[in-house]
Design an enzyme around this catalytic site. Structure first.
Site, PDB file in Angstrom:
ATOM      1  N   MET A  82       0.810  -1.223   0.000  1.00 17.38           N
ATOM      2  CA  MET A  82       0.000   0.000   0.000  1.00 17.38           C
ATOM      3  C   MET A  82       0.847   1.279   0.000  1.00 17.38           C
ATOM      4  O   MET A  82       2.055   1.217   0.226  1.00 17.38           O
ATOM      5  CB  MET A  82      -0.897   0.009   1.240  1.00 17.38           C
ATOM      6  CG  MET A  82      -1.881  -1.139   1.265  1.00 17.38           C
ATOM      7  SD  MET A  82      -2.718  -1.294   2.846  1.00 17.38           S
ATOM      8  CE  MET A  82      -3.661   0.214   2.903  1.00 17.38           C
ATOM      9  N   HIS A  83       0.195   2.391  -0.195  1.00 21.17           N
ATOM     10  CA  HIS A  83       0.711   3.755   0.052  1.00 21.17           C
ATOM     11  C   HIS A  83       1.860   4.239  -0.842  1.00 21.17           C
ATOM     12  O   HIS A  83       2.151   5.428  -0.888  1.00 21.17           O
ATOM     13  CB  HIS A  83       1.203   3.940   1.501  1.00 21.17           C
ATOM     14  CG  HIS A  83       0.313   3.388   2.554  1.00 21.17           C
ATOM     15  ND1 HIS A  83      -0.945   3.868   2.800  1.00 21.17           N
ATOM     16  CD2 HIS A  83       0.506   2.378   3.447  1.00 21.17           C
ATOM     17  CE1 HIS A  83      -1.485   3.188   3.798  1.00 21.17           C
ATOM     18  NE2 HIS A  83      -0.630   2.278   4.197  1.00 21.17           N
ATOM     19  N   ASP A 240      -2.912  -4.640   0.003  1.00 19.84           N
ATOM     20  CA  ASP A 240      -2.617  -6.028   0.408  1.00 19.84           C
ATOM     21  C   ASP A 240      -3.350  -6.448   1.679  1.00 19.84           C
ATOM     22  O   ASP A 240      -3.712  -7.612   1.830  1.00 19.84           O
ATOM     23  CB  ASP A 240      -1.111  -6.293   0.519  1.00 19.84           C
ATOM     24  CG  ASP A 240      -0.375  -5.316   1.410  1.00 19.84           C
ATOM     25  OD1 ASP A 240      -1.016  -4.471   2.063  1.00 19.84           O
ATOM     26  OD2 ASP A 240       0.865  -5.391   1.451  1.00 19.84           O
TER      27      ASP A 240
HETATM   28  O1  LIG Z   1       1.892   0.062   4.994  1.00 20.10           O
HETATM   29  C1  LIG Z   1       1.254  -0.962   5.081  1.00 20.10           C
HETATM   30  C2  LIG Z   1      -0.169  -0.918   5.506  1.00 20.10           C
HETATM   31  O2  LIG Z   1      -0.598   0.364   5.876  1.00 20.10           O
HETATM   32  C3  LIG Z   1       1.905  -2.287   4.777  1.00 20.10           C
HETATM   33  O3  LIG Z   1       1.168  -3.359   5.226  1.00 20.10           O
HETATM   34  C4  LIG Z   1       2.192  -2.407   3.313  1.00 20.10           C
HETATM   35  O4  LIG Z   1       0.984  -2.544   2.623  1.00 20.10           O
HETATM   36  C5  LIG Z   1       3.216  -3.508   2.986  1.00 20.10           C
HETATM   37  O5  LIG Z   1       2.814  -4.784   3.150  1.00 20.10           O
HETATM   38  P1  LIG Z   1       3.693  -6.142   3.066  1.00 20.10           P
HETATM   39  O6  LIG Z   1       4.702  -6.009   1.985  1.00 20.10           O
HETATM   40  O7  LIG Z   1       4.250  -6.368   4.419  1.00 20.10           O
HETATM   41  O8  LIG Z   1       2.628  -7.181   2.760  1.00 20.10           O
END
Ligand SMILES: O=C(CO)[C@@H](O)[C@H](O)COP(=O)(O)O
Ligand SMILES: Nc1ncnc2c1ncn2[C@@H]1O[C@H](COP(=O)(O)OP(=O)(O)O)[C@@H](O)[C@H]1O
Length: 502
Positions: A82-83, A240
């Site tokens: 995300m983000h 995700d």
């Molecule tokens: O920043 C967040 C949720 O706000 C993280 O959960 C990212 O979305 C990355 O996820 P992974 O690579 O650990 O699945």
């Protein structure tokens, strides 16, 4: 003819693609890893082309190695880290490396947002402005790279960039849009007020679609590049964690998800946008239309274990390393680890805190350290669960997903540290499974994600808390919980010194 959907899980360490049939059976899986660039403390970047090539190679392997025919692939959808900010020029070309969710260089911009908008910001977005989110990254580029900003015409999030190259159409789904904090969560639209306050042209924000909506079909050029067919439909997908929750069957408020990927997440399904955690937790639109979720994030969960392995146990296999740690005594012979190795988000929004090992003793060996890392990550989840407790939110089951859920020991440890029943999935594919489910519902194979879950989601082994162990971890957690307050000044001083030497 066989018919398949593909779930693309665009993670931080790798992209994983899974082909599934109408019954939710995983027919084939492939993955492709890529690098993370951390040139300065707090910086975390990836090249969007690595995501694109990685995804294309992984899908090609499904075709070339696993014998799936391109015409059998009816739909593709995504789960994305995300983000992350992918900045594009007027021709849709990438202007700079993507700044990721765990990039924390934007403390100054977050303070500016807080100063200008105060609580109004939380009222609109459901969130505090935190370093990882997209808006502070846009403001950082505007301030620090004016020549790039002048050429920027739009932005996308990681999975949206890959979808854009596949379909030729720019779009973002609601779950990832909330994570930009440019989005009005109650009105389900981009926030003109926020765009105006920070002088971000609203035209930069991509068109909004639902996670199950068709975003387009494969373009001629991507079909030529990838071997896919132009008849394959591509669906919105989601962040995700939203997809992880769909794939983990978190469809009711009495269940929470715990995810140990690169980051760590405790996530709760919320039926509406009205529970007020006042920014203590993130509040996001779900991939399930018209529903929401709240969550707390440990920035370096699996990343802490990965870092330890890479630095001190390079040649070792994860499973073997974790199994050896499981044989060390509870509490790792007096060693406690805090996983703040890239700063922290929940419950401490602090980009400058760093991790520590407390209680180092000459009788400890390497696997005590591994055990302390695993216990410390799990204690950080307990810190998040405390926030739910403080808001009177209860639940009875934790569904565990992510790389960390591959370990029996870690699943039992979660049950003992949370004092809750923990359930695994028979096929640990959380976010990728959720992404495939979005394509299956988008194609009309099922009427709803709830219907699809009945076929696709299968719960596995249950782990019950063991009262004696729960008691011991309770005592240890009380000490763990004090470490942040007692080390933060030291961490901040060290960070200041490092920055002055840079
Ligand atoms: O920043 C967040 C949720 O706000 C993280 O959960 C990212 O979305 C990355 O996820 P992974 O690579 O650990 O699945
Ligand atoms: N066998 C294992 N036992 C315990 N933890 C593991 C195992 N394999 C991987 N992990 C952990 O899972 C993390 C990767 O999880 P994953 O969900 O694949 O991450 P992401 O989606 O962020 O790329 C690794 O960093 C590691 O800490």
């Amino acid at each position: 003819m066989n018919e398949y959907v593909i779930g693309v899980d665009l993670g931080t360490s790798a992209v994983k693609v899974s082909a599934m049939d109408h019954d939710g059976k995983i027919i084939a899986q492939q993955s492709y890893g890529y690098d993370l660039h951390q040139p300065h403390p707090g910086y975390s970047e990836q090249d969007p082309r690595d995501w694109l090539y990685g995804t294309t190679i992984a899908i090609d392997r499904l075709i070339l190695r696993d014998g799936i025919k391109a015409e059998e692939i009816k739909g593709i959808s995504f789960s994305g880290q995300m983000h992350g900010l992918v900045l594009l020029d007027a021709d849709g070309q990438v202007l700079r490396p993507a700044m990721l969710w765990n990039d924390t260089r934007t403390t100054k911009q977050c303070e500016e947002i807080k100063k200008k908008m105060g609580d109004r910001f939380i009222e609109i977005t459901g969130n505090r402005a935190l370093e990882g989110f997209t808006l502070p990254k846009l403001l950082w580029v505007k301030e620090n790279e004016p020549e790039i900003w002048a050429r920027a015409k739009s932005f996308l999030l990681p999975k949206d960039y890959v979808r854009y190259v596949m379909t030729g159409k720019q779009a973002i789904d609601y779950s990832d849009a909330t994570g930009t904090v440019l989005f009005n969560i109650k009105k389900n639209a981009w926030s003109k007020e926020i765009c105006d306050t920070f002088d971000i042209p609203e035209s930069m924000c991509p068109p909004l679609i639902r996670s199950i909506d068709e975003a387009g079909t494969i373009t001629d050029s991507y079909a030529m590049f990838s071997g896919l067919k132009t008849t394959t439909k591509v669906f919105g997908g989601g962040g995700d964690n939203a997809c992880g929750a769909v794939g983990a069957g978190i469809l009711k408020p009495n269940m929470v998800m715990s995810s140990i990927g690169t980051s760590g997440v405790i996530l709760k399904y919320e039926p509406d946008a009205n529970v007020d955690y006042h920014g203590a937790l993130q509040y996001e639109c779900h991939a399930i239309p018209d529903t929401y979720y709240s969550m707390g994030v440990t920035l370096a969960a699996g990343h802490s274990l990965n870092w330890f392995k890479h630095t001190f146990a390079k040649g070792e296999d994860f499973t073997e390393m974790v199994n050896r740690a499981a044989k060390r005594p509870l509490g790792a012979n007096g060693l406690i680890f805090t996983p703040y190795i890239v700063g922290e988000r929940t419950p401490y929004a602090d980009a400058d805190i760093r991790g520590s090992f407390i209680g180092v003793d000459s009788m400890q060996n390497k696997y005590d350290f591994v055990r302390a890392v695993i216990e410390g990550i799990t204690f950080s989840f307990r810190d998040i669960l405390n926030i739910y407790d403080q808001h009177g939110q209860d639940f009875d089951t934790v569904v565990a997903i992510g790389g960390g859920a591959k370990s029996d020991f870690w699943l039992q440890l979660q049950a003992d540290i949370f004092n809750k029943k923990v359930v695994s999935l028979t096929n640990e594919q959380g976010p990728g499974l959720g992404a495939a489910m979005l394509a299956a519902v988008g194609l009309g194979w099922f009427n709803s994600l709830q219907d699809c879950a009945k076929k696709f989601v299968h719960f596995g082994k249950e782990y019950e808390p063991q009262p004696e162990t729960v008691k011991k971890y309770d005592e240890l957690y009380k000490i763990y919980h004090q470490i942040y307050d007692q080390t933060k000044d030291l961490s901040h001083q060290i960070m200041k010194l490092r920055n002055s030497w840079d």
